[in-house]
Scaffold this active site. Structure first.
Site, PDB file in Angstrom:
ATOM      1  N   CYS A  68     -12.531  23.569  36.115  1.00 13.95           N
ATOM      2  CA  CYS A  68     -13.497  23.467  37.202  1.00 13.95           C
ATOM      3  C   CYS A  68     -12.703  23.031  38.432  1.00 13.95           C
ATOM      4  CB  CYS A  68     -14.575  22.430  36.878  1.00 13.95           C
ATOM      5  SG  CYS A  68     -15.475  21.890  38.346  1.00 13.95           S
ATOM      6  N   SER A 127       0.867  -1.160   0.000  1.00 11.44           N
ATOM      7  CA  SER A 127       0.000   0.000   0.000  1.00 11.44           C
ATOM      8  C   SER A 127       0.919   1.230   0.000  1.00 11.44           C
ATOM      9  CB  SER A 127      -0.850  -0.062   1.251  1.00 11.44           C
ATOM     10  OG  SER A 127      -1.708   1.030   1.309  1.00 11.44           O
ATOM     11  N   THR A 128       0.387   2.397   0.200  1.00 12.21           N
ATOM     12  CA  THR A 128       1.262   3.570   0.276  1.00 12.21           C
ATOM     13  C   THR A 128       1.031   4.291   1.599  1.00 12.21           C
ATOM     14  OG1 THR A 128      -0.447   4.695  -0.996  1.00 12.21           O
ATOM     15  CG2 THR A 128       1.593   4.191  -2.142  1.00 12.21           C
ATOM     16  N   CYS A 173     -17.389  17.201  41.426  1.00  6.62           N
ATOM     17  CA  CYS A 173     -17.941  17.521  40.101  1.00  6.62           C
ATOM     18  C   CYS A 173     -18.339  16.221  39.374  1.00  6.62           C
ATOM     19  CB  CYS A 173     -16.905  18.284  39.281  1.00  6.62           C
ATOM     20  SG  CYS A 173     -17.455  18.617  37.608  1.00  6.62           S
ATOM     21  N   CYS A 223     -19.014  25.775  35.734  1.00  7.17           N
ATOM     22  CA  CYS A 223     -18.860  24.417  35.214  1.00  7.17           C
ATOM     23  C   CYS A 223     -20.222  23.895  34.750  1.00  7.17           C
ATOM     24  CB  CYS A 223     -18.295  23.507  36.305  1.00  7.17           C
ATOM     25  SG  CYS A 223     -18.322  21.767  35.823  1.00  7.17           S
ATOM     26  N   LYS A 253      -1.578   9.318  -9.052  1.00  4.99           N
ATOM     27  CA  LYS A 253      -1.925   8.113  -8.303  1.00  4.99           C
ATOM     28  C   LYS A 253      -3.190   7.541  -8.921  1.00  4.99           C
ATOM     29  CE  LYS A 253      -2.608   6.353  -3.663  1.00  4.99           C
ATOM     30  NZ  LYS A 253      -3.809   5.580  -3.926  1.00  4.99           N
ATOM     31  N   CYS A 304     -21.182  20.945  37.433  1.00  2.00           N
ATOM     32  CA  CYS A 304     -21.444  21.155  38.862  1.00  2.00           C
ATOM     33  C   CYS A 304     -21.730  22.612  39.226  1.00  2.00           C
ATOM     34  CB  CYS A 304     -20.273  20.634  39.698  1.00  2.00           C
ATOM     35  SG  CYS A 304     -18.803  21.650  39.524  1.00  2.00           S
TER      36      CYS A 304
HETATM   37  N1  LIG Z   1     -14.566   2.714  -0.210  1.00  2.00           N
HETATM   38  C1  LIG Z   1     -14.235   1.660   0.494  1.00  2.00           C
HETATM   39  O1  LIG Z   1     -15.062   0.941   1.045  1.00  2.00           O
HETATM   40  C2  LIG Z   1     -12.814   1.299   0.616  1.00  2.00           C
HETATM   41  C3  LIG Z   1     -12.434   0.104   1.238  1.00  2.00           C
HETATM   42  C4  LIG Z   1     -11.077  -0.193   1.333  1.00  2.00           C
HETATM   43  C5  LIG Z   1     -10.145   0.686   0.806  1.00  2.00           C
HETATM   44  N2  LIG Z   1     -10.557   1.835   0.218  1.00  2.00           N
HETATM   45  C6  LIG Z   1      -9.585   2.784  -0.322  1.00  2.00           C
HETATM   46  O2  LIG Z   1      -8.422   2.145  -0.727  1.00  2.00           O
HETATM   47  C7  LIG Z   1      -7.306   2.918  -0.397  1.00  2.00           C
HETATM   48  C8  LIG Z   1      -6.293   2.090   0.354  1.00  2.00           C
HETATM   49  O3  LIG Z   1      -6.058   0.975  -0.388  1.00  2.00           O
HETATM   50  P1  LIG Z   1      -4.682   0.585  -1.039  1.00  2.00           P
HETATM   51  O4  LIG Z   1      -3.711   0.313   0.015  1.00  2.00           O
HETATM   52  O5  LIG Z   1      -4.974  -0.472  -2.005  1.00  2.00           O
HETATM   53  O6  LIG Z   1      -4.360   1.804  -1.912  1.00  2.00           O
HETATM   54  P2  LIG Z   1      -3.490   3.061  -1.713  1.00  2.00           P
HETATM   55  O7  LIG Z   1      -4.435   4.167  -1.908  1.00  2.00           O
HETATM   56  O8  LIG Z   1      -2.665   3.064  -0.521  1.00  2.00           O
HETATM   57  O9  LIG Z   1      -2.542   2.928  -2.913  1.00  2.00           O
HETATM   58  C9  LIG Z   1      -1.542   1.958  -3.013  1.00  2.00           C
HETATM   59  C10 LIG Z   1      -1.503   1.550  -4.396  1.00  2.00           C
HETATM   60  O10 LIG Z   1      -1.365   2.690  -5.199  1.00  2.00           O
HETATM   61  C11 LIG Z   1      -1.166   2.233  -6.466  1.00  2.00           C
HETATM   62  N3  LIG Z   1      -0.657   3.295  -7.317  1.00  2.00           N
HETATM   63  C12 LIG Z   1      -1.457   4.092  -8.052  1.00  2.00           C
HETATM   64  N4  LIG Z   1      -0.761   4.943  -8.768  1.00  2.00           N
HETATM   65  C13 LIG Z   1       0.532   4.717  -8.495  1.00  2.00           C
HETATM   66  C14 LIG Z   1       1.728   5.329  -8.944  1.00  2.00           C
HETATM   67  N5  LIG Z   1       1.697   6.355  -9.802  1.00  2.00           N
HETATM   68  N6  LIG Z   1       2.880   4.853  -8.471  1.00  2.00           N
HETATM   69  C15 LIG Z   1       2.905   3.837  -7.586  1.00  2.00           C
HETATM   70  N7  LIG Z   1       1.785   3.225  -7.109  1.00  2.00           N
HETATM   71  C16 LIG Z   1       0.606   3.675  -7.573  1.00  2.00           C
HETATM   72  C17 LIG Z   1      -0.392   0.968  -6.345  1.00  2.00           C
HETATM   73  O11 LIG Z   1      -1.120  -0.010  -7.028  1.00  2.00           O
HETATM   74  C18 LIG Z   1      -0.401   0.669  -4.861  1.00  2.00           C
HETATM   75  O12 LIG Z   1      -0.686  -0.666  -4.624  1.00  2.00           O
HETATM   76  C19 LIG Z   1      -7.782   4.070   0.415  1.00  2.00           C
HETATM   77  O13 LIG Z   1      -7.740   5.227  -0.362  1.00  2.00           O
HETATM   78  C20 LIG Z   1      -9.212   3.723   0.743  1.00  2.00           C
HETATM   79  O14 LIG Z   1     -10.030   4.844   0.700  1.00  2.00           O
HETATM   80  C21 LIG Z   1     -11.853   2.141   0.115  1.00  2.00           C
HETATM   81 ZN   LIG Z   2     -17.455  20.881  37.709  1.00  2.00          ZN
END
Ligand SMILES: NC(=O)c1ccc[n+]([C@@H]2O[C@H](COP(=O)([O-])OP(=O)(O)OC[C@H]3O[C@@H](n4cnc5c(N)ncnc54)[C@H](O)[C@@H]3O)[C@@H](O)[C@H]2O)c1
Ligand SMILES: [Zn+2]
Length: 634
Positions: free
Chosen positions: A392, A91-92, A398, A376, A129, A379
């Protein structure tokens, strides 16, 4: 329209209510897990902002180091065999502010220093991203990200005609399956709820829907390797100087859904040196743009008395939708801020969400007459100022202070349910004034206080459980809410002195512990004297306390590095720097950040300069390789 599998009713209800504080730990975790499963399947139940800022933030608030937060959120496997990925796909780390980027750059600077590289000459890369479906292309097959280490073979998407974006070449590692925004809006929006839903459908083994197939044939949907993404390159200084412009320009370089900008350092030596946690690469960070701000009117400022007697201002707001949740309250730092910035009924403020469940007020747009209480709210005692805060002074009677103290006790123990605000309020109304009195309650008494038969029995069972379940002694101590003694300080104190001896400590004893300044020491002693009576009585009820090992005992333990001071340098193979530090500490060693005369061992990974080694040897430090170190631990 593709039919979605709907979430269980209980989950849908939680999503609709968006009140994470109401959930127990188990419910919260189950909710997150189910949301994540649906999200990975392309059928999100809630928005990302709601997931991140409302529910994940609540978990983070309760348990900052919960394993769910520190590992990659897993994808349920698609049909197909799972295989080890050639590289970890993590993840990031995420930040929502320029400040977060600045701190990250400082960590890179430190790494550069450790390697003897010139920070100002490092090149950074910023890419959009992508908000698509992560996958890995090794040239022969395409894999899902899975749990970050093992993915599932989904090569079928190439057989279905999906092409590689950018230069079109296979085998460029990690990337995402994405779809052109323009194409989605004109050709797919009527058939798929959102792009994520569409992307996931391409991967599923189920036969392709005709519009999805057309999108692939029209090359509107592609697998885009990150290496091929259009990017911005520059130095750390340029990032900071031109931050806003970069953040705006980079996402606009592609016609795909984007939810931020990825920054990474390009130097391979730094990447190797910094390594990764189980959750993210340390050399990479995501600046996420889904932070929203809203302009909101304050309805009134309500004072709330905490367990310490400090009265905190809570601004009640016109309910406003922000980052996926309805916000109706915000906190101001203290009453001085309320007074100086003019926060009261009708004040217009700007609110930003940055991962906190209850946002903080950072900016006042239109000040009004501030609302400062004189008494407060609990009290009625006349409040007193102490620097920036209102207090307070009625510490003994209290109700708010008593109730919050009791609540803090049970919340900190963590091994007991049922003693939330409502229950405690009821107990207080019935004349209960302390934790000790609560432990004296029996079934009859509870029923007499108006609790149902089942609830009464449950409360009693919980009280027993809180004493029989194993409990760290520092957590027990922390539950008493001693001034300046958060859980970290409690643990540190008990690493030096056994629990029952702490009431006899002198100021000298306390300040001999690293991290305890004289002022803290004095406050701790006063505060300990105050709680001693309560503490002893409650302790005598018999809790199943796990004793914190004393530092002095650890040093005597059989470990070869016990009592030694170790410094790690260079890139390690055995584990991340953090893991190795933790391990060494567990074995009784102290871990330093730089070599001094007190250092016993300098453990060197790869890429360590000869000058550094020579300097250490000159100080009489034993320099050993990582392999020698591991051999010694065996
Ligand atoms: N809506 C929901 O119910 C729900 C549920 C779970 C997770 N999420 C979302 O998922 C995210 C977390 O999940 P995550 O860990 O998979 O994703 P992340 O947002 O942490 O992103 C990690 C991923 O970014 C990707 N990435 C995209 N562009 C990139 C680039 N230019 N360079 C390098 N990597 C790049 C890679 O695939 C990497 O695996 C959160 O934003 C969360 O909101 C949403
Ligand atoms: Zn008080």
């Amino acid at each position: 329209m593709i039919t979605k599998k709907s979430p269980p009713a209980a989950i849908a209800k939680i999503a609709a209510e968006a009140e994470p504080a109401k959930l127990s730990d188990d419910e919260l975790l189950e909710f997150l897990t189910v949301c994540n499963d649906f999200y990975r399947r392309g059928e999100p139940i809630i928005s990302d902002a709601q997931y991140d800022f409302v529910f994940l933030a609540e978990l983070k608030k309760r348990h900052p180091h919960h394993p769910y937060l520190e590992t990659v959120e897993p994808e349920k496997a698609f049909a197909g065999k799972t295989v080890a990925l050639p590289e970890m796909m993590l993840s990031t780390e995420k930040t929502y502010s320029k400040d977060g980027i600045e701190k990250w750059l400082q960590r890179i600077e430190k790494a550069a220093e450790e390697l003897g590289l010139e920070f100002s000459r490092l090149i950074f890369r910023a890419t959009p991203k992508l908000d698509g479906y992560a996958a890995y292309d090794d040239g022969l097959a395409l894999y899902t990200r899975g749990d970050g280490r093992k993915g599932t073979d989904i090569s079928r998407v190439f057989e279905r005609g999906l092409i590689v974006g950018g230069d079109g070449k296979r085998g460029q590692g990690a990337g995402e399956i994405v779809v052109s925004q323009r194409y989605f809006n004109t050709h797919l929006a009527d058939f798929f709820e959102n792009a994520r839903n569409f992307q996931a459908s391409i991967i599923k083994e189920k036969e392709l829907e005709e519009h999805a197939l057309a999108a692939i044939q029209n090359h509107a949907a592609v697998f885009f390797p990150f290496a091929q993404l259009p990017d911005w390159l520059g130095s750390a200084q340029e990032i900071l100087e031109r931050f806003e412009a970069i953040i705006e320009a980079v996402p606009a370089k592609v016609d795909f859904d984007v939810d931020g900008v990825i920054f990474e350092v390009t130097d391979a030596r730094i990447k190797k040196h910094m390594g990764a946690t189980r959750h993210h690469h340390r050399w990479q960070i995501a600046y996420k743009s889904n932070v929203e701000t809203a302009v909101v009117t304050v309805l009134r400022v309500t004072p709330q008395t905490s367990r310490s007697g400090r009265v905190n201002p809570v601004a009640e707001l016109e309910p406003t939708k922000l980052s996926g949740a309805v916000i109706s309250r915000a906190t101001a730092h203290h009453y001085k801020m309320v007074r100086d910035m003019g926060i009261g009924a009708g004040t217009v403020i700007e609110l930003t969400r940055s991962g906190l469940v209850i946002p903080k007020i950072e900016r006042v747009l239109t000040p009004k007459t501030p609302q400062i209480p004189e008494n407060c709210p609990s009290c009625g005692s006349e409040l007193v100022w102490d620097s920036d805060y209102l207090y307070c002074p009625n510490t003994v009677q209290c109700p708010a202070q008593i109730e919050n103290t009791i609540e803090h006790f049970f919340r900190t123990l963590r091994n007991i349910d049922g003693f939330g605000g409502k229950t405690i309020e009821k107990l207080h109304a019935a004349g209960i004034r302390s934790v000790y009195q609560i432990y004296q309650l029996d079934l009859e008494r509870l029923q007499g206080l108006g609790f149902g038969d089942k609830t009464s029995q449950n409360l009693l069972d919980q009280l027993v459980r809180s004493r029989t379940d194993p409990l760290e002694d520092w957590r027990f101590l922390g539950a008493f809410g001693i001034y300046r003694m958060g859980l970290g300080n409690c643990e540190r104190l008990l690493q030096h002195f056994p629990l029952l001896s702490i009431f006899e400590l002198t100021l000298e004893d306390i300040v001999s512990i690293e991290g305890f300044a004289e002022k803290t020491g004095e406050a701790v002693i006063t505060s300990l004297a105050k709680i001693k009576g309560d503490f002893m009585r409650i302790h005598a009820l018999g809790f199943n306390l796990l004793r914190t090992p004393l530092r002095s005992e650890q040093a005597q333990a059989a470990s070869p590095i016990a009592g030694k001071t170790i410094v790690f340098t260079g890139a390690m193979q055995h584990g991340s720097r953090e893991d190795m530090t933790r391990e060494a500490k567990r074995l009784g060693a102290k871990v330093g950040s730089s070599v001094s005369g007190k250092t016993d061992f300098l453990v060197t990974g790869s890429d360590v300069g000869a000058a550094k080694i020579a300097a250490a040897q000159e100080k009489g430090v034993r320099v050993i390789s990582e392999a020698e170190y591991l051999e010694m631990l065996k």
